[in-house]
Design a protein around this motif. Structure first.
Motif, PDB file in Angstrom:
ATOM      1  N   GLU A   9     -42.714  12.016  -4.473  1.00  0.00           N
ATOM      2  CA  GLU A   9     -42.857  13.310  -5.156  1.00  0.00           C
ATOM      3  C   GLU A   9     -41.537  13.754  -5.795  1.00  0.00           C
ATOM      4  O   GLU A   9     -41.522  14.381  -6.850  1.00  0.00           O
ATOM      5  CB  GLU A   9     -43.337  14.396  -4.180  1.00  0.00           C
ATOM      6  N   ILE A  10     -40.414  13.427  -5.133  1.00  0.00           N
ATOM      7  CA  ILE A  10     -39.093  13.824  -5.645  1.00  0.00           C
ATOM      8  C   ILE A  10     -38.831  13.222  -7.024  1.00  0.00           C
ATOM      9  O   ILE A  10     -38.235  13.858  -7.886  1.00  0.00           O
ATOM     10  CB  ILE A  10     -37.975  13.404  -4.652  1.00  0.00           C
ATOM     11  N   PHE A  11     -39.303  11.995  -7.234  1.00  0.00           N
ATOM     12  CA  PHE A  11     -39.033  11.297  -8.488  1.00  0.00           C
ATOM     13  C   PHE A  11     -39.817  11.871  -9.669  1.00  0.00           C
ATOM     14  O   PHE A  11     -39.516  11.572 -10.808  1.00  0.00           O
ATOM     15  CB  PHE A  11     -39.334   9.791  -8.318  1.00  0.00           C
ATOM     16  N   ARG A  12     -40.805  12.711  -9.348  1.00  0.00           N
ATOM     17  CA  ARG A  12     -41.599  13.341 -10.419  1.00  0.00           C
ATOM     18  C   ARG A  12     -40.993  14.664 -10.886  1.00  0.00           C
ATOM     19  O   ARG A  12     -41.436  15.225 -11.876  1.00  0.00           O
ATOM     20  CB  ARG A  12     -43.030  13.586  -9.927  1.00  0.00           C
ATOM     21  N   VAL A  13     -40.008  15.158 -10.151  1.00  0.00           N
ATOM     22  CA  VAL A  13     -39.376  16.428 -10.516  1.00  0.00           C
ATOM     23  C   VAL A  13     -38.404  16.173 -11.669  1.00  0.00           C
ATOM     24  O   VAL A  13     -37.511  15.333 -11.551  1.00  0.00           O
ATOM     25  CB  VAL A  13     -38.622  17.049  -9.312  1.00  0.00           C
ATOM     26  N   PRO A  14     -38.579  16.899 -12.793  1.00  0.00           N
ATOM     27  CA  PRO A  14     -37.671  16.689 -13.927  1.00  0.00           C
ATOM     28  C   PRO A  14     -36.210  16.867 -13.508  1.00  0.00           C
ATOM     29  O   PRO A  14     -35.887  17.705 -12.685  1.00  0.00           O
ATOM     30  CB  PRO A  14     -38.084  17.785 -14.920  1.00  0.00           C
ATOM     31  N   VAL A  15     -35.355  16.079 -14.065  1.00  0.00           N
ATOM     32  CA  VAL A  15     -33.906  16.031 -13.813  1.00  0.00           C
ATOM     33  C   VAL A  15     -33.596  15.500 -12.408  1.00  0.00           C
ATOM     34  O   VAL A  15     -32.904  14.500 -12.274  1.00  0.00           O
ATOM     35  CB  VAL A  15     -33.199  17.395 -14.059  1.00  0.00           C
ATOM     36  N   LEU A  16     -34.134  16.163 -11.369  1.00  0.00           N
ATOM     37  CA  LEU A  16     -33.846  15.737  -9.996  1.00  0.00           C
ATOM     38  C   LEU A  16     -34.248  14.279  -9.769  1.00  0.00           C
ATOM     39  O   LEU A  16     -33.505  13.506  -9.169  1.00  0.00           O
ATOM     40  CB  LEU A  16     -34.568  16.640  -8.983  1.00  0.00           C
ATOM     41  N   GLY A  17     -35.411  13.899 -10.279  1.00  0.00           N
ATOM     42  CA  GLY A  17     -35.886  12.523 -10.124  1.00  0.00           C
ATOM     43  C   GLY A  17     -34.899  11.510 -10.671  1.00  0.00           C
ATOM     44  O   GLY A  17     -34.614  10.492 -10.043  1.00  0.00           O
ATOM     45  N   GLY A  18     -34.352  11.794 -11.850  1.00  0.00           N
ATOM     46  CA  GLY A  18     -33.367  10.895 -12.462  1.00  0.00           C
ATOM     47  C   GLY A  18     -32.078  10.825 -11.666  1.00  0.00           C
ATOM     48  O   GLY A  18     -31.494   9.744 -11.497  1.00  0.00           O
ATOM     49  N   ILE A  19     -31.638  11.974 -11.151  1.00  0.00           N
ATOM     50  CA  ILE A  19     -30.401  12.017 -10.364  1.00  0.00           C
ATOM     51  C   ILE A  19     -30.570  11.221  -9.075  1.00  0.00           C
ATOM     52  O   ILE A  19     -29.712  10.412  -8.708  1.00  0.00           O
ATOM     53  CB  ILE A  19     -29.997  13.483 -10.050  1.00  0.00           C
ATOM     54  N   VAL A  20     -31.698  11.425  -8.397  1.00  0.00           N
ATOM     55  CA  VAL A  20     -31.959  10.727  -7.135  1.00  0.00           C
ATOM     56  C   VAL A  20     -31.986   9.214  -7.368  1.00  0.00           C
ATOM     57  O   VAL A  20     -31.423   8.442  -6.600  1.00  0.00           O
ATOM     58  CB  VAL A  20     -33.283  11.232  -6.502  1.00  0.00           C
ATOM     59  N   ARG A  21     -32.617   8.784  -8.451  1.00  0.00           N
ATOM     60  CA  ARG A  21     -32.686   7.353  -8.766  1.00  0.00           C
ATOM     61  C   ARG A  21     -31.280   6.791  -9.023  1.00  0.00           C
ATOM     62  O   ARG A  21     -30.951   5.706  -8.565  1.00  0.00           O
ATOM     63  CB  ARG A  21     -33.579   7.132  -9.989  1.00  0.00           C
ATOM     64  N   LYS A  22     -30.444   7.558  -9.736  1.00  0.00           N
ATOM     65  CA  LYS A  22     -29.078   7.097 -10.021  1.00  0.00           C
ATOM     66  C   LYS A  22     -28.198   7.091  -8.772  1.00  0.00           C
ATOM     67  O   LYS A  22     -27.137   6.486  -8.761  1.00  0.00           O
ATOM     68  CB  LYS A  22     -28.443   7.972 -11.104  1.00  0.00           C
ATOM     69  N   CYS A  23     -28.664   7.795  -7.730  1.00  0.00           N
ATOM     70  CA  CYS A  23     -27.924   7.816  -6.462  1.00  0.00           C
ATOM     71  C   CYS A  23     -28.494   6.787  -5.477  1.00  0.00           C
ATOM     72  O   CYS A  23     -28.437   6.961  -4.263  1.00  0.00           O
ATOM     73  CB  CYS A  23     -27.955   9.220  -5.864  1.00  0.00           C
ATOM     74  N   ASN A  24     -29.060   5.700  -6.038  1.00  0.00           N
ATOM     75  CA  ASN A  24     -29.513   4.540  -5.256  1.00  0.00           C
ATOM     76  C   ASN A  24     -30.750   4.782  -4.396  1.00  0.00           C
ATOM     77  O   ASN A  24     -30.960   4.085  -3.412  1.00  0.00           O
ATOM     78  CB  ASN A  24     -28.399   3.997  -4.357  1.00  0.00           C
ATOM     79  N   ALA A  25     -31.576   5.766  -4.748  1.00  0.00           N
ATOM     80  CA  ALA A  25     -32.815   5.972  -3.987  1.00  0.00           C
ATOM     81  C   ALA A  25     -33.973   5.321  -4.734  1.00  0.00           C
ATOM     82  O   ALA A  25     -33.928   5.166  -5.949  1.00  0.00           O
ATOM     83  CB  ALA A  25     -33.080   7.464  -3.809  1.00  0.00           C
ATOM     84  N   PHE A  26     -34.985   4.929  -3.977  1.00  0.00           N
ATOM     85  CA  PHE A  26     -36.193   4.391  -4.585  1.00  0.00           C
ATOM     86  C   PHE A  26     -37.404   5.037  -3.909  1.00  0.00           C
ATOM     87  O   PHE A  26     -37.326   5.477  -2.763  1.00  0.00           O
ATOM     88  CB  PHE A  26     -36.227   2.857  -4.480  1.00  0.00           C
ATOM     89  N   PRO A  27     -38.523   5.128  -4.631  1.00  0.00           N
ATOM     90  CA  PRO A  27     -39.674   5.875  -4.097  1.00  0.00           C
ATOM     91  C   PRO A  27     -40.472   5.137  -3.037  1.00  0.00           C
ATOM     92  O   PRO A  27     -40.570   3.917  -3.053  1.00  0.00           O
ATOM     93  CB  PRO A  27     -40.536   6.121  -5.345  1.00  0.00           C
ATOM     94  N   VAL A  28     -41.024   5.929  -2.119  1.00  0.00           N
ATOM     95  CA  VAL A  28     -41.949   5.406  -1.120  1.00  0.00           C
ATOM     96  C   VAL A  28     -43.131   6.368  -1.033  1.00  0.00           C
ATOM     97  O   VAL A  28     -42.952   7.582  -1.077  1.00  0.00           O
ATOM     98  CB  VAL A  28     -41.275   5.238   0.265  1.00  0.00           C
ATOM     99  N   LYS A  29     -44.336   5.793  -0.948  1.00  0.00           N
ATOM    100  CA  LYS A  29     -45.537   6.608  -0.740  1.00  0.00           C
ATOM    101  C   LYS A  29     -45.674   6.802   0.757  1.00  0.00           C
ATOM    102  O   LYS A  29     -45.889   5.849   1.497  1.00  0.00           O
ATOM    103  CB  LYS A  29     -46.774   5.887  -1.285  1.00  0.00           C
ATOM    104  N   ARG A  30     -45.540   8.028   1.204  1.00  0.00           N
ATOM    105  CA  ARG A  30     -45.613   8.280   2.643  1.00  0.00           C
ATOM    106  C   ARG A  30     -47.073   8.280   3.100  1.00  0.00           C
ATOM    107  O   ARG A  30     -47.955   8.706   2.384  1.00  0.00           O
ATOM    108  CB  ARG A  30     -44.944   9.610   2.974  1.00  0.00           C
TER     109      ARG A  30
END
Length: 193
Positions: free
Chosen positions: A65-86
């Motif tokens: 869900e975090i990766f779908r948030v505008p701006v925040l999603g891009g920042i999180v991805r650039k900080c080495n995070a990847f998505p998981v479906k909980r």
């Protein structure tokens, strides 16, 4: 400087003095190779605190869900995070985590799966054992200790890598390995509280 390096230095400059964070056991942190970094989870800021205090960049799973948030999603991805479906057996996320370890990077995990409401160490989920058994990574236990209070005293303690050879040779279950990891985290908490 990478975006990760820039973000880490900015956040470090804010969080370290604010929470008076101290890292203990940095000498236990392997300088190279795959590392499965397993920590207790007492606050939403744990991934940030563990990440900024670690001597190497840390990769995390984060809820999709975090990766779908505008701006925040891009920042999180650039900080080495990847998505998981909980709540699902997300095979793509499992493959991503194993690839990070195989490529010689640090993969940070909170085996409890969710934040502890009481601050006490909860039961670990089998995911930590899965990654420990399916990779050749060194498994480093980590304890976040102390209240998240302004100008309080917060500690991030890194224990020595857990010997996994015997567990792998004896074909231990993911649950057994997770229990071993959680017991090492528990020891760090008791020793440094």
């Amino acid at each position: 400087m990478t975006f990760y390096g820039f973000a880490k230095s900015v956040v470090y400059g804010i969080f370290k003095p604010w929470y008076r964070v101290k890292a203990i056991g940095i000498e236990n942190f392997p300088k190279e190779g795959g590392v499965l970094l397993c920590a207790n989870h007492i606050h939403n800021f744990d991934p940030i605190i563990v990440g900024i205090m670690a001597p190497r960049p840390v990769h995390y799973m984060a809820k999709e869900e975090i990766f779908r948030v505008p701006v925040l999603g891009g920042i999180v991805r650039k900080c080495n995070a990847f998505p998981v479906k909980r709540g699902f057996g997300d095979r793509e996320a499992l493959r991503s985590g194993l690839k990070i370890l195989k490529d010689g990077h640090v993969f940070g995990l909170f085996p409890e799966g969710t934040r502890s409401k009481t601050g006490e160490l909860g039961k670990g989920l089998s995911g930590a054992g899965f990654f420990a058994l399916r990779s050749d990574a060194l498994v480093v236990p980590c304890a976040v200790i102390g209240p998240y209070k302004s100008f309080g005293r917060l500690k991030v303690v890194y224990g020595p890598p857990i010997a996994m050879e015997e567990m792998r040779t004896n074909k231990a279950s993911a649950e057994e390995v997770t229990e071993l990891i959680m017991s090492e985290i528990h020891k760090l908490i008791k020793e440094h509280q």
